[in-house]
Design an enzyme around this catalytic site. Structure first.
Site, PDB file in Angstrom:
ATOM      1  N   LYS A  79      36.313  40.637  52.491  1.00 10.64           N
ATOM      2  CA  LYS A  79      35.991  39.875  51.275  1.00 10.64           C
ATOM      3  C   LYS A  79      35.975  38.386  51.604  1.00 10.64           C
ATOM      4  CE  LYS A  79      37.713  39.655  46.453  1.00 10.64           C
ATOM      5  NZ  LYS A  79      38.762  40.165  45.552  1.00 10.64           N
ATOM      6  N   SER A 154      36.991  42.199  41.330  1.00  7.92           N
ATOM      7  CA  SER A 154      36.182  41.201  41.991  1.00  7.92           C
ATOM      8  C   SER A 154      35.762  41.553  43.415  1.00  7.92           C
ATOM      9  CB  SER A 154      36.953  39.880  42.007  1.00  7.92           C
ATOM     10  OG  SER A 154      38.089  39.987  42.844  1.00  7.92           O
ATOM     11  N   SER A 178      41.337  44.141  41.248  1.00  7.66           N
ATOM     12  CA  SER A 178      40.116  43.834  42.006  1.00  7.66           C
ATOM     13  C   SER A 178      39.828  44.688  43.229  1.00  7.66           C
ATOM     14  CB  SER A 178      40.122  42.370  42.433  1.00  7.66           C
ATOM     15  OG  SER A 178      39.684  41.590  41.363  1.00  7.66           O
TER      16      SER A 178
HETATM   17  N1  GLN Z   1      39.464  41.276  36.584  1.00  4.65           N
HETATM   18  C1  GLN Z   1      40.724  40.651  36.803  1.00  4.65           C
HETATM   19  C2  GLN Z   1      40.621  39.181  36.606  1.00  4.65           C
HETATM   20  O1  GLN Z   1      39.581  38.712  36.379  1.00  4.65           O
HETATM   21  C3  GLN Z   1      41.267  40.989  38.150  1.00  4.65           C
HETATM   22  C4  GLN Z   1      40.821  40.105  39.240  1.00  4.65           C
HETATM   23  C5  GLN Z   1      41.495  40.372  40.543  1.00  4.65           C
HETATM   24  O2  GLN Z   1      42.247  41.330  40.688  1.00  4.65           O
HETATM   25  N2  GLN Z   1      41.272  39.478  41.470  1.00  4.65           N
HETATM   26  O3  GLN Z   1      41.579  38.474  36.687  1.00  4.65           O
END
Ligand code: GLN
Length: 477
Positions: A79, A154, A178
């Site tokens: 990532k 994400s 994410s």
């Molecule tokens: N969707 C969640 C957020 O926007 C999780 C994001 C993540 O785990 N990085 O915070």
């Protein structure tokens, strides 16, 4: 070589038996990626030269008869918020568009040390804020199962790369889902480790008290190999765990007799897609057939998780993103009359809507006069959520729930509505608040798309989660 059939395990054996060389394996991946990326767009950057150099090294080890690690020569995607020395680490933000990492994240160092091939950097929601990868400043990633759908987020690029056979495994980061939610949407396995199990050194911080790096893979065994390789204490991360942990070793014994699995009733709520619910009910039935005992349990503070999460995360975001000021890193807009204007212009032009929203919310929540009402209260709720889990893990060994309330949604469907995007995290925010591990495992299909089930356990119960997931996988395949 049929890339779609390759797991870490199989590729490792092909390399050992000299059916294929590491260089050939890497080349066949880059060849496939070239075509597949026309529609998927999982990668922000490919790194073929360094990957082929590492592959040559692995081939040398093999020809010298050296013992190789299961990840040697295995193509892995990273990532783009995790640092790989000499390459970009944009976190999918314009403000870091021209930033080059000057060192390796600890997880990357560990992968390189065993000869894993880093083949590219994957797309994400900007600074990992989002649940669809649509918040990337650079491109949209498409779900390999249906190109009109999001891959989740994400870590959408990492999940899509694994699902589209553009990598055998990948690393993502999970702050509130994410790794797990994109794994669910793309039909792959994704683990969020216990907080402290994996070093965060070299991960671009979003919310430091919740961030964890985790693996995405085709199956449980592969995810376990990746986890075992990247985990462990690190002097560069004072929150990393200093003790020893148990690791998962797949065994022939595949029944789960004696295992107590809780179904938290608060996770079967209005808004849960009927098809998803059915898959999870069926999964519970399968666990019963494997000998596990299923029991309904209650985690009463679950309903406050999202509210607490969306106060704590923006608060930490507002502090962590302060370093992106146009002076020290990345984009710098040298316009204006004084330093303050350089800061403001650089951040105005460099940050997208979601990071800006969180910086503003977080600054507000932390400000004098509001701190007690928001941040402090959210921390109290966090403690309650943790207590819920501690209590329930006296009754059962692990918990089973859906990973996400729906299957992958359409590109554009929620991107203009932050609140509905936040609701996608309803089942994946509580575990990070409590610091416990959770894994998403493909459990079936609904609406023609993959559905992930989530297994959660007490701190450092990864080996148990893998064992349950592995037995389930063997039973359903
Ligand atoms: N969707 C969640 C957020 O926007 C999780 C994001 C993540 O785990 N990085 O915070």
């Amino acid at each position: 070589m049929n890339l779609s059939e390759l797991t870490i395990h199989r590729a490792h054996h092909s390399l050992l038996k000299k059916e294929i060389s590491a260089v050939e394996l890497a080349k066949s991946f880059f060849e496939h990626i070239k075509n597949s990326e026309k529609t998927i767009k999982a990668y922000l950057k490919l790194t073929p030269d360094s990957a082929l150099d590492s592959a040559k090294q692995v081939d040398d080890w093999i020809s010298q008869g050296k013992e190789i690690h299961p990840l040697a020569g295995i193509p892995i995607a990273i990532k783009d918020n995790i640092l790989v020395k000499g390459f970009q680490a944009t976190a999918a933000s314009k403000i870091l568009e021209n930033y080059t990492a000057s060192y390796d994240a600890t997880v990357v160092k560990k992968l390189k040390a065993v000869g894993a091939l880093i083949i590219g950097k994957t797309n994400l929601d900007e600074f990992a804020m989002g649940a669809s990868t649509e918040n990337s400043a650079f491109q949209l990633t498409h779900n390999p199962h249906d190109n009109s759908k999001v891959p989740g987020g994400s870590s959408g690029g990492s999940a899509a790369a694994v699902a589209a056979f553009e990598a055998i495994g990948a690393l993502g980061s999970d702050t509130g889902g994410s790794v797990r939610q994109p794994a669910s949407f793309c039909g792959v396995v994704g683990l969020r480790p216990t907080y402290g199990a994996v070093s965060r050194f070299g991960l671009i911080a979003m919310a430091s008290s919740l961030d964890q790096i985790g693996p995405l893979a085709r199956n449980t065994e592969d995810a376990a190999i990746l986890f075992e390789t990247i985990s462990g204490n690190d002097n560069f991360d004072s929150t990393s765990y200093p003790g020893e942990q148990d690791f998962f070793r797949p065994s022939k014994q595949e029944d789960l007799r004696g295992l107590k699995i809780g179904l938290p009733k608060e996770y079967f709520i209005e808004g849960l897609d009927g098809g998803v619910a059915k898959v999870i009910e069926q999964a519970a039935e399968n666990f019963k057939k494997l000998g596990a005992e299923i029991k309904q349990v209650s985690l009463p503070h679950t309903k406050y998780s999202l509210s607490a999460y969306y106060v704590i995360v923006p608060s930490e975001v507002s502090a962590n993103l302060a370093r992106f000021d146009g002076i020290r890193y990345g984009l710098s807009i040298h316009q204006g009359n004084d330093l303050m204007e350089v800061y403001l212009n650089s951040r105005e032009q460099g940050l997208g809507a979601e990071p800006k929203r969180r910086v503003m919310l977080g600054t507000f929540a932390l400000s004098a006069g509001y701190y007690d009402a928001y941040y402090k209260k959210a921390q109290k709720v966090r403690a309650k959520i943790k207590e819920d889990f501690e209590r329930v893990f006296k009754e059962v060994d692990i918990l089973l729930s859906p990973t996400a309330p729906t299957t992958a949604f359409k590109l554009g469907e929620k991107s203009q509505d932050p609140l509905s995007m936040y609701l996608a995290d309803v089942f994946t925010a509580p575990q990070p608040l409590a610091g416990i591990p959770a894994i998403s495992v493909p459990a079936g299909n609904a609406n023609g798309l993959p559905v992930g089930m989530q297994l959660m356990g007490p701190h450092f119960s990864e080996a148990l989660l893998f064992k349950a997931a592995y037995a389930f996988e063997k039973f359903t395949v």
